[in-house]
Design a protein around this motif. Structure first.
Motif, short mmCIF file in Angstrom:
data_model
loop_
_atom_site.label_atom_id
_atom_site.label_comp_id
_atom_site.label_asym_id
_atom_site.label_seq_id
_atom_site.Cartn_x
_atom_site.Cartn_y
_atom_site.Cartn_z
N ASP A 36 95.93 56.46 48.19
CA ASP A 36 95.24 57.71 47.88
C ASP A 36 95.21 58.00 46.39
N ARG A 37 96.17 57.46 45.65
CA ARG A 37 96.26 57.73 44.21
C ARG A 37 95.28 56.91 43.40
N GLU A 56 100.21 56.73 50.51
CA GLU A 56 100.07 57.62 49.36
C GLU A 56 99.61 56.87 48.13
N ARG A 57 100.07 55.63 47.94
CA ARG A 57 99.66 54.82 46.79
C ARG A 57 98.16 54.57 46.86
N THR A 95 104.88 55.21 54.23
CA THR A 95 103.88 56.19 53.80
C THR A 95 103.81 56.27 52.28
N SER A 96 104.97 56.31 51.64
CA SER A 96 104.97 56.44 50.18
C SER A 96 104.47 55.17 49.50
#
Length: 77
Positions: free
Chosen positions: A75-76, A72-73, A67-68
């Protein structure tokens, strides 16, 4: 200190184990991050229902890493 000894190497060994678990799921990344996440969640549920809670816990940590690094990457950006 020897490699694999109980003192000091626990986090490194655990991280390597989660990385190996994660790599097995990454072969499906061409399908997209969401399907890989769903596959991991289904496997976690399956192993928990079988009573393999230690393995399920390892998969949860691999999922957290996935996920990280992949959701999440994205989404950034």
């Amino acid at each position: 200190m020897k490699i694999g000894s109980p003192k000091g190497g626990g986090k490194t060994e655990a991280g390597a184990r989660h990385g190996r678990l994660l790599s097995g799921y990454l072969v499906n990344l061409h399908r997209g991050a969401a399907p890989v996440r769903e596959l991991m969640l289904a496997d976690i549920e399956r192993f928990q229902s079988l009573g393999a809670t230690g393995y399920a816990d390892d998969l949860k940590l691999a999922l957290k890493r996935f996920t990280s690094e992949f959701i999440e990457r994205k989404d950034r950006r």
